[in-house]
Write an enzyme that holds these catalytic residues in place. Sequence first.
Site, PDB file in Angstrom:
ATOM      1  CG  HIS A 202      -2.018  -0.760   1.366  1.00 12.23           C
ATOM      2  ND1 HIS A 202      -2.793  -1.333   2.311  1.00 12.23           N
ATOM      3  CD2 HIS A 202      -2.800  -1.046   0.261  1.00 12.23           C
ATOM      4  CE1 HIS A 202      -3.914  -1.996   1.980  1.00 12.23           C
ATOM      5  NE2 HIS A 202      -3.903  -1.736   0.843  1.00 12.23           N
TER       6      HIS A 202
ATOM      7  CB  SER B  97      -2.419   1.222   7.707  1.00  8.74           C
ATOM      8  OG  SER B  97      -3.506   1.013   6.720  1.00  8.74           O
ATOM      9  CE1 TYR B  98      -0.594  -2.192   8.918  1.00 14.57           C
ATOM     10  CE2 TYR B  98       2.006  -2.727   9.203  1.00 14.57           C
ATOM     11  CZ  TYR B  98       0.496  -3.277   8.795  1.00 14.57           C
ATOM     12  OH  TYR B  98       0.250  -4.408   8.224  1.00 14.57           O
TER      13      TYR B  98
ATOM     14  CG  LEU C 158       8.317  -2.793   3.431  1.00 13.39           C
ATOM     15  CD1 LEU C 158       7.934  -1.516   2.531  1.00 13.39           C
ATOM     16  CD2 LEU C 158       9.580  -3.523   2.470  1.00 13.39           C
ATOM     17  CG  HIS C 159       2.727  -3.727   5.872  1.00 15.14           C
ATOM     18  ND1 HIS C 159       2.965  -2.490   6.268  1.00 15.14           N
ATOM     19  CD2 HIS C 159       1.596  -3.832   5.415  1.00 15.14           C
ATOM     20  CE1 HIS C 159       2.080  -1.729   6.212  1.00 15.14           C
ATOM     21  NE2 HIS C 159       1.093  -2.469   5.464  1.00 15.14           N
TER      22      HIS C 159
ATOM     23  CG  HIS D 188      -1.286  -5.759   2.067  1.00 11.98           C
ATOM     24  ND1 HIS D 188      -2.133  -5.542   2.991  1.00 11.98           N
ATOM     25  CD2 HIS D 188      -0.361  -4.415   2.224  1.00 11.98           C
ATOM     26  CE1 HIS D 188      -1.871  -4.413   3.930  1.00 11.98           C
ATOM     27  NE2 HIS D 188      -0.808  -3.712   3.107  1.00 11.98           N
TER      28      HIS D 188
HETATM   29  C1  DD3 Z   1      -5.027  -1.880  12.753  1.00 15.71           C
HETATM   30  C2  DD3 Z   1      -3.618  -1.653  10.932  1.00 15.71           C
HETATM   31  C3  DD3 Z   1      -3.572  -2.303  12.488  1.00 15.71           C
HETATM   32  C4  DD3 Z   1      -7.361  -1.012  14.055  1.00 15.71           C
HETATM   33  C5  DD3 Z   1      -7.266  -2.249  13.667  1.00 15.71           C
HETATM   34  C6  DD3 Z   1      -6.469  -2.492  13.003  1.00 15.71           C
HETATM   35  N1  DD3 Z   1      -3.044  -7.693  11.761  1.00 15.71           N
HETATM   36  C7  DD3 Z   1      -3.302  -4.310  13.350  1.00 15.71           C
HETATM   37  C8  DD3 Z   1      -2.939  -4.906  15.594  1.00 15.71           C
HETATM   38  C9  DD3 Z   1      -2.430  -6.433  15.552  1.00 15.71           C
HETATM   39  C10 DD3 Z   1      -3.167  -5.981  13.167  1.00 15.71           C
HETATM   40  C11 DD3 Z   1      -3.196  -6.410  11.859  1.00 15.71           C
HETATM   41  C12 DD3 Z   1      -5.272  -0.776  13.769  1.00 15.71           C
HETATM   42  C13 DD3 Z   1      -3.332  -3.974  14.507  1.00 15.71           C
HETATM   43 CL1  DD3 Z   1      -8.802  -3.189  13.380  1.00 15.71          CL
HETATM   44  C14 DD3 Z   1      -6.403  -0.457  14.540  1.00 15.71           C
HETATM   45  O1  DD3 Z   1      -3.598  -3.722  12.242  1.00 15.71           O
HETATM   46  C15 DD3 Z   1      -2.826  -6.875  14.288  1.00 15.71           C
HETATM   47  N2  DD3 Z   1      -2.318  -7.989  13.954  1.00 15.71           N
HETATM   48  N3  DD3 Z   1      -3.739  -5.800  10.770  1.00 15.71           N
HETATM   49  C16 DD3 Z   1      -2.653  -8.564  12.844  1.00 15.71           C
HETATM   50  N4  DD3 Z   1      -2.515  -9.856  12.491  1.00 15.71           N
END
Ligand code: DD3
Length: 333
Positions: free
Chosen positions: A264, A268-269, A272-273, A275
């Site tokens: 992306h 969102s963070y 680096l990741h 999908h």
């Molecule tokens: C996030 C992007 C972040 C709300 C929400 C999701 N996959 C995560 C913490 C653990 C995770 C993710 C932030 C946050 Cl719903 C606020 O995503 C996570 N663990 N996307 C996994 N496996």
Amino acid sequence: MSDVAANREGDTPENEESQLNAKRAKCDVTDGQGDHGEGEPACKRNILSGFVTSQILNDSAREKKIFVHGKLDNQEAVVIMEKTPIREENLAEIFSGSRLELDMRNDIYSTYRLQAPAHLSEIKTTVVCPATENHVKKYRRQETFLVEEREDDYGSITLPYVEKLCLGVQWVYNILEKKAESERVVYEDQDPEVGFILLPDFKWDQKQTDDLYLIAIVNKRNIKSLRDLTSEHLPLLQNIFQKGQEVILERYKLPASKLRVYLHYQPSYYHLHVHFTRLSYDAPGCGVERAHLLADVIQNLQFKCDYYRSATLYFPLSAEHGLLNKFKEAGRL
Ligand code: DD3
């Protein structure tokens, strides 16, 4: 303080994540041991029973999802609920074990309200608590705008914004350090340069591969996003691409030709990741305005070692996004 993220995916500051993880860890232990000794185990208690709704942030009848803002023990909270798909393996039990109430009958047609057995009518629920104003903003339905980010815009607008935010990636470090979700890890390559952890994204309940969604989180901690990538990262990207596909074929029986592998921008963070989603699944954020196929990223870096440092990149931002204001202030929108 605002959070760089498009709708439905984002970051949570570190203290919040560690609380979430602590709760989960407790849950896992009690679950495993069936500890019913002193009162109810933590994971069976309904922490949502005291939830007080203040606003529906967004909902979609088609996606059977709702985003709710409210309070939990006097703390701001966002609750995301989503009905899960009906799976073939449960059909027999649904047909035989449900209560059926007739709605109407007409000629060869009839409609019903079916009440499935409780364990087959679960709603996937995600809780963010305490939630920041940014979480609330992020999940609120809002207009989006396409932003053009030239090479110099990144240095003068985006990078300062991202650095000032110090967006929490504690939950990412928890995963890399096995402090959270260690039992969910699907594959791990411990190499400090080209290594990564592959695990199911939050959004996927892993009950069916129709909506398969895994993320590869790199071990290296100094790569914020696509913008930081150069040809020096090719071994890392190729490693993720090859091993990720191999592991998904072996474990989920889905060949590379059924997968969408992408990054992306904006992410969102800022750790680096990559999908991995099923091609037939229209995953949130997989549109052309945000997703960059890993295969294309690799090729572009092979052609030009600093491709992503110098390219003009386009991405969508929602109306209330802090970064959008920065682009407006700079006269770039
Ligand atoms: C996030 C992007 C972040 C709300 C929400 C999701 N996959 C995560 C913490 C653990 C995770 C993710 C932030 C946050 Cl719903 C606020 O995503 C996570 N663990 N996307 C996994 N496996």
